[in-house]
Design an enzyme around this catalytic site. Structure first.
Site, PDB file in Angstrom:
ATOM      1  N   CYS A 184     -11.644  32.812 -48.626  1.00  0.00           N
ATOM      2  CA  CYS A 184     -10.545  32.853 -49.584  1.00  0.00           C
ATOM      3  C   CYS A 184     -10.296  34.279 -50.067  1.00  0.00           C
ATOM      4  O   CYS A 184     -11.201  35.110 -50.086  1.00  0.00           O
ATOM      5  CB  CYS A 184     -10.890  32.005 -50.794  1.00  0.00           C
ATOM      6  SG  CYS A 184     -11.305  30.323 -50.372  1.00  0.00           S
TER       7      CYS A 184
ATOM      8  N   LYS B 163     -19.488  35.933 -28.930  1.00  0.00           N
ATOM      9  CA  LYS B 163     -18.126  36.474 -28.872  1.00  0.00           C
ATOM     10  C   LYS B 163     -17.210  35.535 -28.099  1.00  0.00           C
ATOM     11  O   LYS B 163     -16.094  35.256 -28.503  1.00  0.00           O
ATOM     12  CB  LYS B 163     -18.191  37.847 -28.196  1.00  0.00           C
ATOM     13  CG  LYS B 163     -17.345  38.901 -28.782  1.00  0.00           C
ATOM     14  CD  LYS B 163     -17.955  39.694 -29.894  1.00  0.00           C
ATOM     15  CE  LYS B 163     -18.335  38.879 -31.098  1.00  0.00           C
ATOM     16  NZ  LYS B 163     -18.999  39.672 -32.110  1.00  0.00           N
TER      17      LYS B 163
ATOM     18  N   GLU C 265     -25.165  37.827 -28.055  1.00  0.00           N
ATOM     19  CA  GLU C 265     -23.967  38.391 -28.677  1.00  0.00           C
ATOM     20  C   GLU C 265     -22.745  38.129 -27.788  1.00  0.00           C
ATOM     21  O   GLU C 265     -21.673  37.785 -28.281  1.00  0.00           O
ATOM     22  CB  GLU C 265     -24.186  39.894 -28.928  1.00  0.00           C
ATOM     23  CG  GLU C 265     -22.997  40.672 -29.440  1.00  0.00           C
ATOM     24  CD  GLU C 265     -22.405  40.131 -30.743  1.00  0.00           C
ATOM     25  OE1 GLU C 265     -23.025  39.293 -31.414  1.00  0.00           O
ATOM     26  OE2 GLU C 265     -21.270  40.542 -31.070  1.00  0.00           O
TER      27      GLU C 265
ATOM     28  N   LYS D  65     -13.595  36.223 -41.835  1.00  0.00           N
ATOM     29  CA  LYS D  65     -14.173  37.533 -41.555  1.00  0.00           C
ATOM     30  C   LYS D  65     -15.437  37.772 -42.362  1.00  0.00           C
ATOM     31  O   LYS D  65     -16.437  38.218 -41.845  1.00  0.00           O
ATOM     32  CB  LYS D  65     -13.144  38.629 -41.837  1.00  0.00           C
ATOM     33  CG  LYS D  65     -13.659  40.038 -41.550  1.00  0.00           C
ATOM     34  CD  LYS D  65     -13.984  40.215 -40.078  1.00  0.00           C
ATOM     35  CE  LYS D  65     -14.641  41.536 -39.792  1.00  0.00           C
ATOM     36  NZ  LYS D  65     -15.273  41.542 -38.451  1.00  0.00           N
TER      37      LYS D  65
ATOM     38  N   HIS E 149     -36.649  26.023 -17.475  1.00  0.00           N
ATOM     39  CA  HIS E 149     -37.258  25.141 -18.481  1.00  0.00           C
ATOM     40  C   HIS E 149     -36.211  24.230 -19.122  1.00  0.00           C
ATOM     41  O   HIS E 149     -36.463  23.637 -20.161  1.00  0.00           O
ATOM     42  CB  HIS E 149     -37.976  25.972 -19.553  1.00  0.00           C
ATOM     43  CG  HIS E 149     -39.096  26.788 -18.989  1.00  0.00           C
ATOM     44  ND1 HIS E 149     -40.267  26.228 -18.554  1.00  0.00           N
ATOM     45  CD2 HIS E 149     -39.186  28.108 -18.732  1.00  0.00           C
ATOM     46  CE1 HIS E 149     -41.064  27.185 -18.081  1.00  0.00           C
ATOM     47  NE2 HIS E 149     -40.416  28.337 -18.176  1.00  0.00           N
TER      48      HIS E 149
ATOM     49  N   GLU F   1     -16.536  32.270 -30.042  1.00  0.00           N
ATOM     50  CA  GLU F   1     -15.757  32.560 -31.254  1.00  0.00           C
ATOM     51  C   GLU F   1     -14.258  32.667 -30.976  1.00  0.00           C
ATOM     52  O   GLU F   1     -13.454  32.100 -31.701  1.00  0.00           O
ATOM     53  CB  GLU F   1     -16.233  33.929 -31.762  1.00  0.00           C
ATOM     54  CG  GLU F   1     -16.575  34.009 -33.186  1.00  0.00           C
ATOM     55  CD  GLU F   1     -17.034  35.405 -33.587  1.00  0.00           C
ATOM     56  OE1 GLU F   1     -17.426  36.244 -32.752  1.00  0.00           O
ATOM     57  OE2 GLU F   1     -16.991  35.643 -34.792  1.00  0.00           O
TER      58      GLU F   1
ATOM     59  N   ASN G 152     -12.369  31.947 -55.833  1.00  0.00           N
ATOM     60  CA  ASN G 152     -13.164  32.076 -54.599  1.00  0.00           C
ATOM     61  C   ASN G 152     -14.583  31.649 -54.928  1.00  0.00           C
ATOM     62  O   ASN G 152     -15.086  31.963 -56.006  1.00  0.00           O
ATOM     63  CB  ASN G 152     -13.225  33.532 -54.119  1.00  0.00           C
ATOM     64  CG  ASN G 152     -11.938  33.992 -53.497  1.00  0.00           C
ATOM     65  OD1 ASN G 152     -10.980  33.231 -53.418  1.00  0.00           O
ATOM     66  ND2 ASN G 152     -11.925  35.239 -53.057  1.00  0.00           N
ATOM     67  N   GLY G 153     -15.254  31.011 -53.964  1.00  0.00           N
ATOM     68  CA  GLY G 153     -16.640  30.600 -54.183  1.00  0.00           C
ATOM     69  C   GLY G 153     -16.740  29.087 -54.218  1.00  0.00           C
ATOM     70  O   GLY G 153     -15.815  28.374 -53.784  1.00  0.00           O
TER      71      GLY G 153
ATOM     72  N   ARG H 107      -9.135  37.786 -43.013  1.00  0.00           N
ATOM     73  CA  ARG H 107     -10.398  37.177 -43.433  1.00  0.00           C
ATOM     74  C   ARG H 107     -10.479  35.694 -43.069  1.00  0.00           C
ATOM     75  O   ARG H 107     -11.549  35.107 -43.123  1.00  0.00           O
ATOM     76  CB  ARG H 107     -10.562  37.319 -44.957  1.00  0.00           C
ATOM     77  CG  ARG H 107     -10.697  38.758 -45.409  1.00  0.00           C
ATOM     78  CD  ARG H 107     -10.555  38.866 -46.901  1.00  0.00           C
ATOM     79  NE  ARG H 107     -11.663  38.236 -47.574  1.00  0.00           N
ATOM     80  CZ  ARG H 107     -12.650  38.891 -48.169  1.00  0.00           C
ATOM     81  NH1 ARG H 107     -12.650  40.195 -48.163  1.00  0.00           N
ATOM     82  NH2 ARG H 107     -13.626  38.249 -48.767  1.00  0.00           N
TER      83      ARG H 107
ATOM     84  N   TRP I 165      -9.487  29.116 -47.786  1.00  0.00           N
ATOM     85  CA  TRP I 165     -10.229  28.686 -46.589  1.00  0.00           C
ATOM     86  C   TRP I 165     -10.993  27.450 -47.022  1.00  0.00           C
ATOM     87  O   TRP I 165     -11.903  27.525 -47.842  1.00  0.00           O
ATOM     88  CB  TRP I 165     -11.171  29.813 -46.158  1.00  0.00           C
ATOM     89  CG  TRP I 165     -11.848  29.622 -44.850  1.00  0.00           C
ATOM     90  CD1 TRP I 165     -11.338  29.914 -43.613  1.00  0.00           C
ATOM     91  CD2 TRP I 165     -13.185  29.154 -44.626  1.00  0.00           C
ATOM     92  NE1 TRP I 165     -12.270  29.640 -42.645  1.00  0.00           N
ATOM     93  CE2 TRP I 165     -13.413  29.171 -43.233  1.00  0.00           C
ATOM     94  CE3 TRP I 165     -14.210  28.709 -45.459  1.00  0.00           C
ATOM     95  CZ2 TRP I 165     -14.607  28.766 -42.661  1.00  0.00           C
ATOM     96  CZ3 TRP I 165     -15.411  28.305 -44.890  1.00  0.00           C
ATOM     97  CH2 TRP I 165     -15.593  28.338 -43.510  1.00  0.00           C
TER      98      TRP I 165
HETATM   99  C1  AGP Z   1     -19.250  38.068 -35.589  1.00  0.00           C
HETATM  100  O1  AGP Z   1     -18.338  38.168 -34.549  1.00  0.00           O
HETATM  101  C2  AGP Z   1     -18.984  37.029 -36.561  1.00  0.00           C
HETATM  102  N1  AGP Z   1     -17.675  37.030 -37.056  1.00  0.00           N
HETATM  103  C3  AGP Z   1     -20.084  36.700 -37.553  1.00  0.00           C
HETATM  104  O2  AGP Z   1     -21.143  36.184 -36.825  1.00  0.00           O
HETATM  105  C4  AGP Z   1     -20.606  37.818 -38.494  1.00  0.00           C
HETATM  106  O3  AGP Z   1     -21.301  38.768 -37.748  1.00  0.00           O
HETATM  107  C5  AGP Z   1     -21.513  37.178 -39.560  1.00  0.00           C
HETATM  108  O4  AGP Z   1     -20.741  36.309 -40.335  1.00  0.00           O
HETATM  109  C6  AGP Z   1     -22.185  38.191 -40.426  1.00  0.00           C
HETATM  110  O5  AGP Z   1     -21.274  38.969 -41.122  1.00  0.00           O
HETATM  111  P1  AGP Z   1     -21.679  40.318 -41.818  1.00  0.00           P
HETATM  112  O6  AGP Z   1     -22.101  41.276 -40.745  1.00  0.00           O
HETATM  113  O7  AGP Z   1     -20.448  40.762 -42.535  1.00  0.00           O
HETATM  114  O8  AGP Z   1     -22.822  40.017 -42.748  1.00  0.00           O
END
Ligand code: AGP
Length: 608
Positions: A2, A485, A481, A603, A504, A488, A99-100, A27, A74
């Site tokens: 949010c 990606k 990673e 974000k 395994h 995501e 927010n929160g 975000r 959000w």
């Molecule tokens: C990465 O592509 C993601 N969007 C997500 O995993 C992100 O790295 C994670 O939420 C941690 O965020 P930060 O680095 O802002 O703490």
């Protein structure tokens, strides 16, 4: 997550609020809304979907209001819908954005319903509007009313509120969710992220936990948690605004991938090499580093993967024990105390709720000190950690983290050098590392030059629903990673395994519909990996091998080799990452997904 924007000014504010919401779109959100005070009336507009929908509604019915609050939501409690969008209003008098998460919202809702209050949303936030109304109805001033309301809230919040009886005023409060106060000339603002206000000011006050503020066009007032007036420092931001625009690129993610040679070089130069300038970590850094015997890394998502890479580096080159854990687990388990251990959080945003909670949860004396590697100055983790390394990635707008990750890895290598001096890091390794850091931007350029090849290969993923990433040693977290990606931004289900784990279990998944992506540098584990890839091939799997020429892989039917530049072993996890970033990007483009704002994601994850 949010976003909040609020403005009180001597000019109309609706455009300022909308432009702020646009800046926060990256975000992640599912609905947007605005509340304005106009001529003794409360004007409310809320819409599901893009900020553009809200903008159309405002443009169709323009407002001259000088005071307003706005929000991108959000969804956490209640589906994405116009009703659940903020601002929430009570008795057509007071409007709030939040927010929160209000953890005791259920009890509060029941209590309010028992008093005859009707709710129009499923959100936890709406209770705030009604509680505020009841306080105001007793005849309280808006600031006082908010003070009494926050006393009743459990959980995390950043709140901004307006009331028709206080036509120039915004009252706001923070506890557990970020909130800044923007300072203009004859106008003041609040926002959950300074980026939302960069069009109108570069002067900010970062509110602290428990702070409340009151704003009118002529003045602002801050109260600390104890209710006493407090002066908070004004911070002038100097970074360039154009960093938040896509420029010549189609997406922020691609722009950010291409920025890597520059920001990696800037992060290296920030460290003041060849001898690490330890003052950049904080005044006390050298004294702390002298005592460190082990490192506990805590992070989430991509930043957690950076921590996993660091474990390989620190244990191999320094023999220093390094433990890595995701923040959401770390914070909730009983932990054994390890002497002289540095708590290292890694976070692009510096606001991730779980990482922040992990830092706050550390018991007094549990750790020697805390250090954060972050990309956002003045973020909560930066302010609350003893020591800080600021990566020089600049604003990262794409939800999928790219340049933040690779600069975090550089930060970790700088830390390795700082500890290396104390732990007798082999002189030859030190020299190699310095040279490798110097040639890193060129190596990344060489990977970017493979763009067309990677784009061509990506077409083969259009019909795929699953993918398997394999790596060994330090390339296992790089495979993780890569798979994060891909899932995501392309929504292809992807998993990563250390290649040795294949037989395994995951080998059972391999058939002609399962692309297997291998990270295959020419290192001491190459032959082991080659055998694993043969196991995949003989079961009909299709291989995508990222390897340098000297590794000796050849493209053939169902084997696609993507040539990687020859690069130094220690920094090559960084260069291989860039190739996997490009692969995910182009697969997502082929699939037509929203690359910069993938569905359901935000974000910076400022709620648990
Ligand atoms: C990465 O592509 C993601 N969007 C997500 O995993 C992100 O790295 C994670 O939420 C941690 O965020 P930060 O680095 O802002 O703490």
């Amino acid at each position: 997550m949010c976003g909040i924007v609020g403005a009180t000014a001597q000019r109309p504010v609706s455009e300022i609020l909308l432009s702020g919401l646009h800046s926060l779109e990256y975000r992640g959100y599912d609905s947007a809304g605005i509340a304005l005070l106009d001529d003794g009336q409360l004007y409310l507009s809320k819409h599901q979907g893009k900020v553009a929908n809200l903008e159309d509604a405002i443009n169709a019915n323009p407002s001259n209001s000088h005071v307003g609050i706005a929000h991108t939501r959000w969804a956490t409690h209640g589906v994405p819908s116009a009703d659940n969008a903020h601002p929430h209003v009570s008795h057509n008098r007071v409007a709030i954005v939040h927010n929160g998460i209000i953890e005791n919202h259920d009890a509060l809702r029941k209590e309010l319903q028992a008093q005859g209050i009707e709710f129009s949303s499923q959100t936890d936030s709406e209770v705030i509007a009604h509680l505020l109304y009841l306080e105001l109805h007793k005849g309280e001033d808006l600031d006082q009313a908010l003070e009494h309301v926050v006393e009743r809230l459990e959980g995390a919040y950043a709140i901004a509120a307006i009331d028709i009886a206080h036509p120039e005023r915004i009252a706001a409060a923070r506890h557990g969710s970020p909130l800044v106060l923007g300072i203009g000339f004859g106008e003041y603002f609040v926002a959950s992220d300074p980026l939302a206000l960069r069009q109108v000011t570069n002067r900010f006050i970062y509110l602290e936990e428990g702070d409340r503020v009151s704003l009118t066009p002529k003045h602002y007032h801050v109260w600390a948690r104890d209710g006493l007036t407090v002066e908070r420092p004004i911070v002038e931001l100097k970074d360039k605004l154009d960093q938040a625009s896509k420029g010549e690129f189609d997406h922020f993610m691609l722009k950010e991938i291409y920025e890597q040679p520059r920001v990696l070089a800037e992060t290296v130069s920030y460290a003041g090499l060849p001898t690490v300038d330890e003052t950049i970590f904080g005044d006390n850094a050298s004294a702390v580093f002298d005592q460190v015997e082990a490192i506990q890394i805590v992070a989430c998502g991509t930043s957690y993967h950076a921590g996993m890479v660091a474990k390989y580096w620190f244990e191999q080159h320094l023999g220093m024990p390094c433990y890595v854990e995701v923040a959401s687990e770390f914070r909730y388990r009983a932990r054994a105390k390890r002497p002289n251990t540095l708590l290292l959080t890694i976070s692009q945003s510096g606001e991730t709720a779980d990482s922040l909670a992990a830092l706050r949860d550390a018991a007094p004396g549990e750790f020697l000190a805390s250090l954060v590697i972050a990309n956002v100055d003045n973020s909560a983790l930066v302010r609350e950690s003893d020591l800080v390394f600021l990566t020089q990635a600049g604003p990262e707008i794409g939800v999928a983290s790219t340049k933040a990750f690779t600069t975090q890895l550089v930060g970790l290598l700088v830390l390795l050098l700082a500890f290396g001096r104390r732990k007798g890091l082999d002189a030859e390794v030190q020299k190699q590392l310095l040279l490798a850091l110097r040639s890193l931007p060129d190596n990344v350029e060489a990977v970017l030059a493979q763009r067309a090849r990677i784009e061509a290969v990506s077409e083969r993923f259009i019909q795929k629903h699953h993918a398997l990433f394999l790596g060994r040693g330090v390339y296992y977290p790089i495979a993780l990673e890569g798979s994060l990606k891909l899932k995501e931004i392309s929504y292809i289900h992807a998993e990563a395994y250390p290649a040795g784990e294949l037989k395994h279990g995951p080998l059972a998944l391999v058939d002609e519909d399962m692309p297997v992506i291998a990270v295959a540098p020419n290192d001491e584990l190459l032959e082991k990996l080659r055998s694993n890839l043969e196991e995949v091939r003989s079961r009909g799997g299709e291989l995508y091998v990222f390897a340098p020429e000297e590794a000796g892989f050849e493209s053939s039917d169902r084997v696609h080799v993507i040539n990687m530049p020859h690069c130094d072993a220690i920094t090559s996890p960084i260069t291989y990452t860039v190739a996997l970033q490009l692969l995910s990007y182009y697969v997502a483009i082929q699939k037509g997904t929203d690359v910069d704002k993938p569905r359901n994601l935000a974000k910076s994850v400022t709620v648990e």
